[in-house]
Design a protein around this motif. Structure first.
Motif, mmCIF file in Angstrom:
data_model
loop_
_atom_site.group_PDB
_atom_site.id
_atom_site.type_symbol
_atom_site.label_atom_id
_atom_site.label_comp_id
_atom_site.label_asym_id
_atom_site.label_seq_id
_atom_site.Cartn_x
_atom_site.Cartn_y
_atom_site.Cartn_z
ATOM 1 N N CYS A 124 0.949 -1.336 -0.075
ATOM 2 C CA CYS A 124 0.030 0.008 0.002
ATOM 3 C C CYS A 124 1.045 1.163 0.081
ATOM 4 O O CYS A 124 0.658 2.236 -0.913
ATOM 5 C CB CYS A 124 -0.900 -0.059 1.179
ATOM 6 S SG CYS A 124 -1.995 1.440 1.323
ATOM 7 N N ALA A 125 1.830 1.288 0.864
ATOM 8 C CA ALA A 125 2.721 2.391 0.960
ATOM 9 C C ALA A 125 3.582 2.615 -0.382
ATOM 10 O O ALA A 125 3.512 3.875 -0.918
ATOM 11 C CB ALA A 125 3.777 2.319 2.070
ATOM 12 N N ARG A 126 3.934 1.524 -1.119
ATOM 13 C CA ARG A 126 4.507 1.544 -2.408
ATOM 14 C C ARG A 126 3.486 2.439 -3.501
ATOM 15 O O ARG A 126 3.811 3.070 -4.062
ATOM 16 C CB ARG A 126 4.841 0.578 -2.879
ATOM 17 C CG ARG A 126 6.299 -0.173 -2.153
ATOM 18 C CD ARG A 126 6.685 -1.493 -2.694
ATOM 19 N NE ARG A 126 7.799 -1.849 -1.915
ATOM 20 C CZ ARG A 126 7.770 -3.149 -1.700
ATOM 21 N NH1 ARG A 126 7.099 -4.213 -2.033
ATOM 22 N NH2 ARG A 126 9.230 -3.480 -0.935
ATOM 23 N N VAL B 90 5.515 8.100 2.406
ATOM 24 C CA VAL B 90 4.394 7.226 2.942
ATOM 25 C C VAL B 90 5.386 6.562 3.967
ATOM 26 O O VAL B 90 6.372 5.910 3.666
ATOM 27 C CB VAL B 90 3.778 6.248 2.180
ATOM 28 C CG1 VAL B 90 2.699 5.647 2.978
ATOM 29 C CG2 VAL B 90 3.198 7.236 1.103
ATOM 30 N N ARG B 91 4.644 6.131 5.375
ATOM 31 C CA ARG B 91 5.339 5.539 6.276
ATOM 32 C C ARG B 91 4.435 4.400 6.643
ATOM 33 O O ARG B 91 3.305 4.516 6.523
ATOM 34 C CB ARG B 91 5.773 6.193 7.559
ATOM 35 C CG ARG B 91 6.794 7.302 7.373
ATOM 36 C CD ARG B 91 7.059 7.995 8.392
ATOM 37 N NE ARG B 91 7.955 9.048 8.197
ATOM 38 C CZ ARG B 91 8.748 9.839 9.202
ATOM 39 N NH1 ARG B 91 8.364 9.830 10.427
ATOM 40 N NH2 ARG B 91 9.592 10.445 8.765
ATOM 41 N N CYS B 92 5.118 3.209 7.015
ATOM 42 C CA CYS B 92 4.250 1.839 7.592
ATOM 43 C C CYS B 92 5.207 0.930 8.351
ATOM 44 O O CYS B 92 6.391 1.161 8.317
ATOM 45 C CB CYS B 92 3.677 1.104 6.412
ATOM 46 S SG CYS B 92 4.944 0.325 5.454
ATOM 47 N N VAL C 10 8.681 5.164 2.561
ATOM 48 C CA VAL C 10 8.744 5.144 0.996
ATOM 49 C C VAL C 10 8.764 6.490 0.542
ATOM 50 O O VAL C 10 7.836 7.125 0.757
ATOM 51 C CB VAL C 10 7.652 4.368 0.661
ATOM 52 C CG1 VAL C 10 7.754 4.206 -1.013
ATOM 53 C CG2 VAL C 10 7.608 2.956 0.985
ATOM 54 N N ASN C 11 9.770 6.977 -0.120
ATOM 55 C CA ASN C 11 9.826 8.207 -0.533
ATOM 56 C C ASN C 11 10.753 8.241 -1.930
ATOM 57 O O ASN C 11 10.964 7.216 -2.580
ATOM 58 C CB ASN C 11 10.446 9.222 0.537
ATOM 59 C CG ASN C 11 11.892 8.902 0.860
ATOM 60 O OD1 ASN C 11 12.570 8.642 0.219
ATOM 61 N ND2 ASN C 11 12.048 9.343 2.178
ATOM 62 N N ALA C 12 10.926 9.679 -2.374
ATOM 63 C CA ALA C 12 11.681 9.814 -3.772
ATOM 64 C C ALA C 12 13.220 9.337 -3.555
ATOM 65 O O ALA C 12 13.515 9.090 -4.800
ATOM 66 C CB ALA C 12 11.758 11.309 -3.731
ATOM 67 N N ASP C 13 13.554 8.953 -2.271
ATOM 68 C CA ASP C 13 14.999 8.413 -2.185
ATOM 69 C C ASP C 13 14.737 6.734 -2.180
ATOM 70 O O ASP C 13 15.973 6.225 -2.130
ATOM 71 C CB ASP C 13 15.550 8.710 -0.898
ATOM 72 C CG ASP C 13 15.953 10.355 -1.094
ATOM 73 O OD1 ASP C 13 15.977 10.855 -2.048
ATOM 74 O OD2 ASP C 13 15.810 10.929 0.218
#
Length: 125
Positions: A79-81, A91-93, A113-116
């Motif tokens: 989901c985060a992805r 997004v964090r999980c 999950v972010n741009a990095d």
């Protein structure tokens, strides 16, 4: 293995973007009036998916909880992805399924999950 429910965290200022995207991803969203920092709702998919949004669950982060295994995602990480890909926001999980009987050792392990990309971190809530 499919998790029985899905929970992710978004910064407060990005929740409106999620709510705009969810109908495309899952179906129409019907939300009750807010009660304090929380708001309950239903995603009108087949089957319907109960939704709870808790503002400021962790500082500036809002918890979004899909109380069903009937989501398009098997895990919190999936989901985060998907949310990051759709919205471009961090997004964090949790790193995996956890409950109180598992003990405290992994309770603070989280994934962002972010741009990095994706990285584990300790988030002492």
């Amino acid at each position: 293995m499919r998790q029985p429910d899905i929970e992710i965290y978004l910064r407060e200022d990005h929740v409106k973007d999620l709510l705009a995207w969810l109908p495309e991803a899952m179906g129409p969203v019907v939300l009750d009036e807010p009660k304090g920092n929380s708001r309950q709702g239903l995603i009108e998919s087949q089957p319907a998916v109960p939704l709870m949004i808790v503002r400021k669950a962790a500082g500036k982060w809002t918890s979004i909880w899909f109380d069903s295994e009937a989501t398009p995602w098997a895990t919190d990480v999936d989901c985060a992805r998907a949310v990051h890909q759709a919205l471009g926001h961090e997004v964090r999980c949790s790193v995996g399924s956890w409950n109180e009987t598992d003990g405290e050792a992994d309770a603070d392990r989280w994934l962002k999950v972010n741009a990095d990309g994706e990285s584990e971190f300790v988030w002492a809530l």
